[in-house]
Design a protein around this motif. Structure first.
Motif, PDB file in Angstrom:
ATOM      1  N   PHE A 125       0.789  -1.276  -0.412  1.00 14.92           N
ATOM      2  CA  PHE A 125      -0.036   0.159  -0.113  1.00 14.92           C
ATOM      3  C   PHE A 125       0.644   1.406  -0.325  1.00 14.92           C
ATOM      4  N   ALA A 126       2.048   1.241   0.745  1.00 19.03           N
ATOM      5  CA  ALA A 126       2.892   2.328   1.040  1.00 19.03           C
ATOM      6  C   ALA A 126       3.469   2.860  -0.493  1.00 19.03           C
ATOM      7  N   ALA A 127       4.016   1.735  -0.765  1.00 14.99           N
ATOM      8  CA  ALA A 127       4.457   1.574  -2.542  1.00 14.99           C
ATOM      9  C   ALA A 127       4.110   1.688  -3.123  1.00 14.99           C
ATOM     10  N   SER A 128       2.824   1.910  -3.601  1.00 11.93           N
ATOM     11  CA  SER A 128       1.271   1.935  -4.520  1.00 11.93           C
ATOM     12  C   SER A 128       0.488   2.564  -4.619  1.00 11.93           C
ATOM     13  N   HIS A 129      -0.214   2.868  -3.541  1.00  7.07           N
ATOM     14  CA  HIS A 129      -1.431   3.467  -3.221  1.00  7.07           C
ATOM     15  C   HIS A 129      -1.229   4.267  -2.752  1.00  7.07           C
ATOM     16  N   SER A 130      -0.191   4.866  -1.655  1.00  7.20           N
ATOM     17  CA  SER A 130      -0.367   5.700  -0.625  1.00  7.20           C
ATOM     18  C   SER A 130      -0.501   7.375  -1.693  1.00  7.20           C
ATOM     19  N   ILE A 131      -0.933   8.482  -0.997  1.00  4.22           N
ATOM     20  CA  ILE A 131      -1.179  10.069  -1.433  1.00  4.22           C
ATOM     21  C   ILE A 131       0.189   9.984  -1.291  1.00  4.22           C
ATOM     22  N   ASP A 132       1.849   9.902  -1.060  1.00  2.62           N
ATOM     23  CA  ASP A 132       3.329  10.317  -1.116  1.00  2.62           C
ATOM     24  C   ASP A 132       3.023   9.065  -2.937  1.00  2.62           C
ATOM     25  N   ALA A 133       3.224   8.025  -2.868  1.00  2.00           N
ATOM     26  CA  ALA A 133       3.407   7.215  -4.619  1.00  2.00           C
ATOM     27  C   ALA A 133       2.865   7.565  -5.247  1.00  2.00           C
ATOM     28  N   VAL A 134       1.080   7.927  -5.144  1.00  2.00           N
ATOM     29  CA  VAL A 134       0.145   8.229  -5.779  1.00  2.00           C
ATOM     30  C   VAL A 134       1.058   9.810  -7.005  1.00  2.00           C
ATOM     31  N   LEU A 135       1.138  10.587  -5.829  1.00  2.00           N
ATOM     32  CA  LEU A 135       1.427  12.219  -6.054  1.00  2.00           C
ATOM     33  C   LEU A 135       2.671  11.319  -6.998  1.00  2.00           C
ATOM     34  N   ASP A 136       4.036  10.904  -6.705  1.00  2.00           N
ATOM     35  CA  ASP A 136       4.938  10.862  -7.436  1.00  2.00           C
ATOM     36  C   ASP A 136       4.902  10.036  -8.972  1.00  2.00           C
ATOM     37  N   ARG A 137       3.887   9.956  -8.622  1.00  2.00           N
ATOM     38  CA  ARG A 137       3.209   9.461 -10.315  1.00  2.00           C
ATOM     39  C   ARG A 137       2.897  10.369 -11.842  1.00  2.00           C
ATOM     40  N   TYR A 138       2.127  11.190 -10.537  1.00  2.00           N
ATOM     41  CA  TYR A 138       0.850  12.237 -10.986  1.00  2.00           C
ATOM     42  C   TYR A 138       2.057  13.584 -11.279  1.00  2.00           C
ATOM     43  N   GLU A 139       3.071  14.318 -10.723  1.00  2.00           N
ATOM     44  CA  GLU A 139       3.688  15.336 -10.494  1.00  2.00           C
ATOM     45  C   GLU A 139       4.104  15.936 -11.892  1.00  2.00           C
ATOM     46  N   PRO A 140       4.711  14.476 -12.443  1.00  2.00           N
ATOM     47  CA  PRO A 140       5.498  14.938 -13.679  1.00  2.00           C
ATOM     48  C   PRO A 140       5.035  15.471 -14.945  1.00  2.00           C
ATOM     49  N   VAL A 141       3.548  14.585 -14.462  1.00  2.00           N
ATOM     50  CA  VAL A 141       2.560  14.747 -15.949  1.00  2.00           C
ATOM     51  C   VAL A 141       1.815  15.871 -15.505  1.00  2.00           C
ATOM     52  N   LEU A 142       1.394  16.648 -14.518  1.00  2.00           N
ATOM     53  CA  LEU A 142       1.232  17.913 -14.181  1.00  2.00           C
ATOM     54  C   LEU A 142       1.778  18.859 -14.675  1.00  2.00           C
ATOM     55  N   ALA A 143       3.290  18.403 -13.920  1.00  2.00           N
ATOM     56  CA  ALA A 143       4.298  19.608 -14.193  1.00  2.00           C
ATOM     57  C   ALA A 143       3.992  19.638 -15.929  1.00  2.00           C
ATOM     58  N   ALA A 144       4.431  18.657 -16.791  1.00  2.00           N
ATOM     59  CA  ALA A 144       4.365  18.363 -17.868  1.00  2.00           C
ATOM     60  C   ALA A 144       3.246  19.631 -18.661  1.00  2.00           C
ATOM     61  N   HIS A 145       2.039  19.096 -17.876  1.00  2.00           N
ATOM     62  CA  HIS A 145       0.733  19.974 -18.572  1.00  2.00           C
ATOM     63  C   HIS A 145       1.046  21.453 -18.605  1.00  2.00           C
ATOM     64  N   ALA A 146       0.691  22.215 -16.793  1.00  2.00           N
ATOM     65  CA  ALA A 146       0.996  23.188 -17.251  1.00  2.00           C
ATOM     66  C   ALA A 146       2.063  23.460 -18.242  1.00  2.00           C
ATOM     67  N   ARG A 147       3.725  23.433 -17.766  1.00  2.00           N
ATOM     68  CA  ARG A 147       4.383  23.952 -19.045  1.00  2.00           C
ATOM     69  C   ARG A 147       3.778  23.388 -20.539  1.00  2.00           C
ATOM     70  N   ALA A 148       3.386  23.242 -21.212  1.00  3.01           N
ATOM     71  CA  ALA A 148       2.520  22.515 -22.120  1.00  3.01           C
ATOM     72  C   ALA A 148       1.431  24.667 -22.361  1.00  3.01           C
ATOM     73  N   ARG A 149       0.561  24.443 -21.652  1.00  3.57           N
ATOM     74  CA  ARG A 149       0.083  26.057 -21.639  1.00  3.57           C
ATOM     75  C   ARG A 149       0.337  27.029 -21.692  1.00  3.57           C
TER      76      ARG A 149
END
Length: 98
Positions: free
Chosen positions: A74-98
């Motif tokens: 759970f800690a490695a795959s589903h915790s808030i920290d684990a999920v944010l680690d996967r989403y941060e690069p996607v959201l940052a790339a999206h923000a740069r593209a705007r």
């Protein structure tokens, strides 16, 4: 947690249990793995589920081992920290593209 469904997808009850270190036993394999092995016990038939559940309830070492496995996964795959680690690069790339 004992999940008796044969057709369910990924039960949210698994996540709720795992976040608290509660072992899971089910008749379905949702594919969650830790070091290549299923995170939780999977039973092929009712008699197997009965002895696996009985072992969890009577054997403290078995409970503790199962609890550590689900907590670690759970800690490695589903915790808030684990999920944010996967989403941060996607959201940052999206923000740069705007």
């Amino acid at each position: 947690v004992l999940n008796t469904s044969l057709y369910e997808g990924f039960p949210n009850t698994f996540l709720q249990a795992w976040s608290r270190g509660i072992p899971t036993l089910a008749f379905i394999d949702i594919g969650s793995r830790l070091a290549g092995e299923p995170v939780y016990d999977i039973a092929g038939e009712v008699s197997e589920a009965c002895w696996k559940l009985d072992r969890l309830m009577r054997d403290e070492a078995a409970w503790n081992h199962a609890s550590r496995r689900v907590s670690t996964h759970f800690a490695a795959s589903h915790s808030i920290d684990a999920v944010l680690d996967r989403y941060e690069p996607v959201l940052a790339a999206h923000a740069r593209a705007r």
